[in-house]
Motif scaffolding. Sequence first.
Motif, PDB file in Angstrom:
ATOM      1  N   UNK A   1      25.162  46.964  -1.151  1.00  0.00           N
ATOM      2  CA  UNK A   1      25.025  46.131  -0.689  1.00  0.00           C
ATOM      3  C   UNK A   1      25.652  46.130   1.337  1.00  0.00           C
ATOM      4  N   UNK A   2      26.908  46.587   0.438  1.00  0.00           N
ATOM      5  CA  UNK A   2      27.679  47.184   2.263  1.00  0.00           C
ATOM      6  C   UNK A   2      26.338  48.337   3.224  1.00  0.00           C
ATOM      7  N   UNK A   3      25.569  48.290   2.516  1.00  0.00           N
ATOM      8  CA  UNK A   3      24.860  49.640   3.350  1.00  0.00           C
ATOM      9  C   UNK A   3      23.870  48.713   3.810  1.00  0.00           C
ATOM     10  N   UNK A   4      23.055  47.177   2.705  1.00  0.00           N
ATOM     11  CA  UNK A   4      22.145  46.484   2.772  1.00  0.00           C
ATOM     12  C   UNK A   4      22.608  46.003   4.783  1.00  0.00           C
ATOM     13  N   UNK A   5      23.980  45.597   5.095  1.00  0.00           N
ATOM     14  CA  UNK A   5      24.649  44.768   5.725  1.00  0.00           C
ATOM     15  C   UNK A   5      24.484  45.730   7.015  1.00  0.00           C
ATOM     16  N   UNK A   6      24.932  46.533   7.138  1.00  0.00           N
ATOM     17  CA  UNK A   6      25.146  47.802   8.067  1.00  0.00           C
ATOM     18  C   UNK A   6      24.713  49.180   7.390  1.00  0.00           C
ATOM     19  N   UNK A   7      23.525  49.402   8.074  1.00  0.00           N
ATOM     20  CA  UNK A   7      23.017  50.673   7.600  1.00  0.00           C
ATOM     21  C   UNK A   7      23.971  51.625   7.725  1.00  0.00           C
ATOM     22  N   UNK A   8      24.468  51.939   9.409  1.00  0.00           N
ATOM     23  CA  UNK A   8      24.498  52.743   9.835  1.00  0.00           C
ATOM     24  C   UNK A   8      26.345  53.013   9.549  1.00  0.00           C
ATOM     25  N   UNK A   9      26.935  52.418   8.259  1.00  0.00           N
ATOM     26  CA  UNK A   9      28.544  52.483   7.887  1.00  0.00           C
ATOM     27  C   UNK A   9      27.940  53.872   7.346  1.00  0.00           C
ATOM     28  N   UNK A  10      28.897  54.648   8.255  1.00  0.00           N
ATOM     29  CA  UNK A  10      28.834  56.407   7.872  1.00  0.00           C
ATOM     30  C   UNK A  10      28.873  56.712   6.631  1.00  0.00           C
ATOM     31  N   UNK A  11      30.618  55.957   6.548  1.00  0.00           N
ATOM     32  CA  UNK A  11      31.981  56.151   6.276  1.00  0.00           C
ATOM     33  C   UNK A  11      30.778  55.994   4.205  1.00  0.00           C
ATOM     34  N   UNK A  12      30.645  54.423   4.216  1.00  0.00           N
ATOM     35  CA  UNK A  12      30.303  54.069   3.012  1.00  0.00           C
ATOM     36  C   UNK A  12      28.950  55.129   2.721  1.00  0.00           C
ATOM     37  N   UNK A  13      28.008  55.335   3.658  1.00  0.00           N
ATOM     38  CA  UNK A  13      26.919  56.509   2.984  1.00  0.00           C
ATOM     39  C   UNK A  13      28.175  57.783   2.835  1.00  0.00           C
ATOM     40  N   UNK A  14      28.533  58.060   2.978  1.00  0.00           N
ATOM     41  CA  UNK A  14      29.002  59.182   2.780  1.00  0.00           C
ATOM     42  C   UNK A  14      29.719  59.443   1.228  1.00  0.00           C
ATOM     43  N   UNK A  15      30.426  57.800   1.031  1.00  0.00           N
ATOM     44  CA  UNK A  15      30.601  57.625  -0.675  1.00  0.00           C
ATOM     45  C   UNK A  15      29.697  57.734  -1.798  1.00  0.00           C
ATOM     46  N   UNK A  16      27.974  56.783  -0.570  1.00  0.00           N
ATOM     47  CA  UNK A  16      27.526  56.940  -1.716  1.00  0.00           C
ATOM     48  C   UNK A  16      26.203  57.804  -1.934  1.00  0.00           C
ATOM     49  N   UNK A  17      26.176  58.789  -1.292  1.00  0.00           N
ATOM     50  CA  UNK A  17      26.009  60.730  -1.532  1.00  0.00           C
ATOM     51  C   UNK A  17      27.137  61.064  -2.596  1.00  0.00           C
ATOM     52  N   UNK A  18      28.274  60.956  -2.651  1.00  0.00           N
ATOM     53  CA  UNK A  18      29.445  61.185  -3.886  1.00  0.00           C
ATOM     54  C   UNK A  18      29.063  60.536  -5.746  1.00  0.00           C
ATOM     55  N   UNK A  19      29.327  59.603  -5.052  1.00  0.00           N
ATOM     56  CA  UNK A  19      28.271  58.864  -6.000  1.00  0.00           C
ATOM     57  C   UNK A  19      27.082  59.439  -6.646  1.00  0.00           C
TER      58      UNK A  19
END
Length: 388
Positions: A153-171
């Motif tokens: 949801x965080x990335x849907x709101x803010x696709x360029x939220x790079x730190x959240x995307x890095x966290x998604x990579x680890x997940x």
Amino acid sequence: MFHLKWLPIAACLVLTASGQSAASPYDDCRDGNAFTDSENQFIACDHALQAALDTKQKSFLYFKRAEALYWMDKFGPALADVDLAIQGNRQLVPAYVRRAWIYLTFGQWEEASRDIEEVLAQEPHNAEGLFALSYLFTSIEPNSARALEALRQSLEIKPDFHLARLNLAYKNYMRGDLEGMLKEFDTILAHDAGELDKVSFRSGGPRRGTYPFSGYVRYERSKYLIFARRNEEALEGVNWLIAHYPNVASAFVLRGQILRGQNKESDALKEYSHAVELDPADVDARRGKAWTLFSLEKMGEAMAEADWLAQRTSPVRGEGFQLRAYINKKLGLGDQALLDYEEAFRNDREILRRTQRLVVELGYASADSSGEEFRNGMRACIADPECY
């Protein structure tokens, strides 16, 4: 754990007599970088607070000073400042987020949850609040589906939220999706490095300060490409890091790993040795160097590195004693090898479990052996060149 630096939300200019704009302590506090220059940020905010009169302005300054303290790892004073910020302005949403991360740092889940709830009550589509919520769920619920959903949801709101995307990579990696992880790395690295390097973060990889965010992501991508057996791509990333950050040890360690995987032990040793020269405290560099020396049968040098790994403050002390045991076994010093094995077992239960399985598989001890029976099994293992 990863955190995001909040962007400045206020502006103020002071004009000099000549008409030129000049920075004031308020400007420096507002515009300073709490992550890269936390001490100067703290000083600027401290001076600005002494001159501030407006309650909401003070709240903002307390929040900015708290950010500086946070990145200085002074969490107690940071918490005190962010409390003052919220007391002065109950609508200062970034302050709630910062306080939530402080609570998350110390495992105070209920306090963090209250602040995250407040953020999302005021701003239901706050991407940073959802990211913090994801971390909270991850911390209290193993394999949390809610954590993954909050992150998405965080990335849907803010696709360029790079730190959240890095966290998604680890997940993705934790869910067994290595290719999905690498895809997220590539998505991040498709952005301009200047944009990426504005991200403030904490990491469990190379020590803070070694790479900016873009370099850190490239380092992680290279590391996991090795896991994926895509060594040529990994080497390309490692070589890029070394060309741009030649004084950082960690990329040389990765290049050493790649070369060892190609059975180029002598070349790998050069990489590990250079990494140790750059950073004598880099545990991965010392481990790589130690085991490569052992592979090359340079036992004296390998023992010196094993002793470093086995020192009292070492995070891999058990492995250091295990390597000592291997070296002494090679040298025909069976009694000393047994003593080293026992120290390895005391310091690392996983080494004990792996060795027990091997000794049982080779028939030197029974599955439920202990005491002297297991010691005798270890003596037989030490005498057997195939028992490692």
